[in-house]
Design a protein around this motif. Structure first.
Motif, PDB file in Angstrom:
ATOM      1  N   GLY A 134       0.805  -1.213   0.000  1.00 40.21           N
ATOM      2  CA  GLY A 134       0.000   0.000   0.000  1.00 40.21           C
ATOM      3  C   GLY A 134       0.842   1.270   0.000  1.00 40.21           C
ATOM      4  N   PHE A 135       1.904   1.271   0.785  1.00 41.43           N
ATOM      5  CA  PHE A 135       2.755   2.456   0.817  1.00 41.43           C
ATOM      6  C   PHE A 135       3.587   2.595  -0.454  1.00 41.43           C
ATOM      7  CE2 PHE A 135       1.423   2.965   5.138  1.00 41.43           C
ATOM      8  CZ  PHE A 135       1.466   4.344   5.302  1.00 41.43           C
ATOM      9  N   ALA A 136       3.955   1.494  -1.090  1.00 33.33           N
ATOM     10  CA  ALA A 136       4.631   1.593  -2.388  1.00 33.33           C
ATOM     11  C   ALA A 136       3.714   2.291  -3.389  1.00 33.33           C
ATOM     12  CB  ALA A 136       5.036   0.209  -2.893  1.00 33.33           C
ATOM     13  N   ILE A 137       2.427   1.907  -3.391  1.00 39.80           N
ATOM     14  CA  ILE A 137       1.458   2.563  -4.272  1.00 39.80           C
ATOM     15  C   ILE A 137       1.345   4.046  -3.916  1.00 39.80           C
ATOM     16  CG2 ILE A 137      -0.994   2.697  -4.913  1.00 39.80           C
ATOM     17  CD1 ILE A 137       0.417   0.293  -6.179  1.00 39.80           C
ATOM     18  N   TRP A 138       1.256   4.330  -2.628  1.00 37.37           N
ATOM     19  CA  TRP A 138       1.067   5.701  -2.175  1.00 37.37           C
ATOM     20  C   TRP A 138       2.232   6.602  -2.581  1.00 37.37           C
ATOM     21  CZ3 TRP A 138      -0.965   6.727   3.447  1.00 37.37           C
ATOM     22  CH2 TRP A 138      -1.729   7.911   3.456  1.00 37.37           C
ATOM     23  N   THR A 139       3.437   6.038  -2.710  1.00 39.35           N
ATOM     24  CA  THR A 139       4.577   6.862  -3.133  1.00 39.35           C
ATOM     25  C   THR A 139       4.396   7.412  -4.537  1.00 39.35           C
ATOM     26  OG1 THR A 139       5.885   5.021  -4.054  1.00 39.35           O
ATOM     27  CG2 THR A 139       6.214   5.558  -1.697  1.00 39.35           C
ATOM     28  N   ARG A 140       3.480   6.831  -5.303  1.00 36.15           N
ATOM     29  CA  ARG A 140       3.215   7.304  -6.665  1.00 36.15           C
ATOM     30  C   ARG A 140       1.950   8.161  -6.725  1.00 36.15           C
ATOM     31  NH1 ARG A 140       4.776   3.663 -10.845  1.00 36.15           N
ATOM     32  NH2 ARG A 140       3.805   5.232 -12.176  1.00 36.15           N
ATOM     33  N   CYS A 141       1.404   8.477  -5.569  1.00 37.87           N
ATOM     34  CA  CYS A 141       0.173   9.261  -5.478  1.00 37.87           C
ATOM     35  C   CYS A 141       0.451  10.543  -4.714  1.00 37.87           C
ATOM     36  CB  CYS A 141      -0.913   8.447  -4.763  1.00 37.87           C
ATOM     37  SG  CYS A 141      -1.359   6.919  -5.609  1.00 37.87           S
ATOM     38  N   ALA A 142      -0.589  11.278  -4.423  1.00 41.00           N
ATOM     39  CA  ALA A 142      -0.479  12.478  -3.593  1.00 41.00           C
ATOM     40  C   ALA A 142      -0.787  12.117  -2.145  1.00 41.00           C
ATOM     41  CB  ALA A 142      -1.453  13.548  -4.091  1.00 41.00           C
ATOM     42  N   MET A 143      -0.243  12.898  -1.213  1.00 40.16           N
ATOM     43  CA  MET A 143      -0.452  12.603   0.208  1.00 40.16           C
ATOM     44  C   MET A 143      -1.928  12.640   0.597  1.00 40.16           C
ATOM     45  SD  MET A 143       2.185  11.638   1.920  1.00 40.16           S
ATOM     46  CE  MET A 143       1.723  11.866   3.621  1.00 40.16           C
ATOM     47  N   ASP A 144      -2.743  13.437  -0.098  1.00 40.98           N
ATOM     48  CA  ASP A 144      -4.159  13.504   0.266  1.00 40.98           C
ATOM     49  C   ASP A 144      -5.013  12.459  -0.452  1.00 40.98           C
ATOM     50  OD1 ASP A 144      -3.968  14.795  -2.187  1.00 40.98           O
ATOM     51  OD2 ASP A 144      -5.406  16.357  -1.671  1.00 40.98           O
ATOM     52  N   ASP A 145      -4.383  11.600  -1.264  1.00 41.47           N
ATOM     53  CA  ASP A 145      -5.109  10.470  -1.858  1.00 41.47           C
ATOM     54  C   ASP A 145      -5.358   9.413  -0.781  1.00 41.47           C
ATOM     55  OD1 ASP A 145      -4.979  11.750  -4.304  1.00 41.47           O
ATOM     56  OD2 ASP A 145      -3.399  10.462  -5.109  1.00 41.47           O
ATOM     57  N   LYS A 146      -6.413   8.661  -0.934  1.00 40.16           N
ATOM     58  CA  LYS A 146      -6.753   7.579  -0.005  1.00 40.16           C
ATOM     59  C   LYS A 146      -6.491   6.240  -0.695  1.00 40.16           C
ATOM     60  CE  LYS A 146      -8.596  10.516   2.943  1.00 40.16           C
ATOM     61  NZ  LYS A 146      -7.872  11.737   2.687  1.00 40.16           N
ATOM     62  N   ILE A 147      -5.803   5.342  -0.008  1.00 40.35           N
ATOM     63  CA  ILE A 147      -5.456   4.032  -0.554  1.00 40.35           C
ATOM     64  C   ILE A 147      -6.162   2.972   0.286  1.00 40.35           C
ATOM     65  CG2 ILE A 147      -3.552   2.472  -1.145  1.00 40.35           C
ATOM     66  CD1 ILE A 147      -3.367   5.247  -2.516  1.00 40.35           C
ATOM     67  N   ALA A 148      -6.857   2.038  -0.364  1.00 39.99           N
ATOM     68  CA  ALA A 148      -7.549   0.958   0.339  1.00 39.99           C
ATOM     69  C   ALA A 148      -7.309  -0.357  -0.408  1.00 39.99           C
ATOM     70  CB  ALA A 148      -9.041   1.238   0.429  1.00 39.99           C
ATOM     71  N   THR A 149      -7.106  -1.412   0.349  1.00 42.74           N
ATOM     72  CA  THR A 149      -6.852  -2.725  -0.240  1.00 42.74           C
ATOM     73  C   THR A 149      -8.125  -3.275  -0.867  1.00 42.74           C
ATOM     74  OG1 THR A 149      -5.243  -3.110   1.515  1.00 42.74           O
ATOM     75  CG2 THR A 149      -5.934  -5.028   0.222  1.00 42.74           C
ATOM     76  N   ILE A 150      -8.006  -3.728  -2.115  1.00 43.38           N
ATOM     77  CA  ILE A 150      -9.102  -4.402  -2.804  1.00 43.38           C
ATOM     78  C   ILE A 150      -8.920  -5.911  -2.690  1.00 43.38           C
ATOM     79  CG2 ILE A 150     -10.142  -4.894  -5.055  1.00 43.38           C
ATOM     80  CD1 ILE A 150      -9.357  -2.059  -5.912  1.00 43.38           C
ATOM     81  N   ASP A 151      -7.704  -6.366  -2.942  1.00 45.93           N
ATOM     82  CA  ASP A 151      -7.420  -7.802  -2.940  1.00 45.93           C
ATOM     83  C   ASP A 151      -5.962  -8.010  -2.563  1.00 45.93           C
ATOM     84  OD1 ASP A 151      -8.163 -10.548  -3.433  1.00 45.93           O
ATOM     85  OD2 ASP A 151      -6.987 -10.442  -5.275  1.00 45.93           O
TER      86      ASP A 151
END
Length: 139
Positions: free
Chosen positions: A65-82
């Motif tokens: 999840g944090f690897a994905i978040w490094t390619r996003c903005a800090m105010d984006d929300k990341i949630a596990t799908i699978d």
């Protein structure tokens, strides 16, 4: 991306991460390396002793999840799908490490590959994981 702020979030911003003692070892674009320092309370089977599989799967999920978040903005929300975790061998009573690489990143979905090993043996993978995350873009 402010990686220092993200590392602070990994370690102290989420109560469950803090409970497990998750540490950010390295964060950069498309990559995360995290550690769970060994504590006897993390043992799942004292006869081996081996770390609990839930600790491993949690580390896979958080690292991906944090690897994905490094390619996003800090105010984006990341949630596990699978998430899928292949347990390859028992995790010894030692610090546990994971590193994740972003494999695919779209506007709403990201995919990461994660490998897990114990301190002193990065070439011996204890588990491998693949995870898909929903990305909800901030303002």
């Amino acid at each position: 991306m402010d990686y220092a702020k993200m590392a602070e979030l990994v370690e102290h911003g989420l109560p469950f991460h803090e409970l497990l003692g998750i540490k950010a070892v390295e964060l950069r674009e498309g990559y995360a390396k995290l550690c769970v320092p060994f504590r006897p309370e993390l043992i799942g089977d004292p006869r081996r002793p081996a770390l609990h599989g839930g600790v491993i799967s949690t580390l896979v999920d958080v690292c991906g999840g944090f690897a994905i978040w490094t390619r996003c903005a800090m105010d984006d929300k990341i949630a596990t799908i699978d998430i899928s975790v292949d347990y390859l061998r028992p995790a010894p009573a030692a610090d546990l490490y994971a590193e994740a690489d972003v494999r695919l990143l779209g506007n709403r979905v990201g995919n990461a590959h994660v490998v897990v090993w114990s301190a002193g043996a990065p070439e011996v993978h204890l588990a491998e994981g693949r995870a898909v995350y929903n990305i909800r873009r901030g303002k």
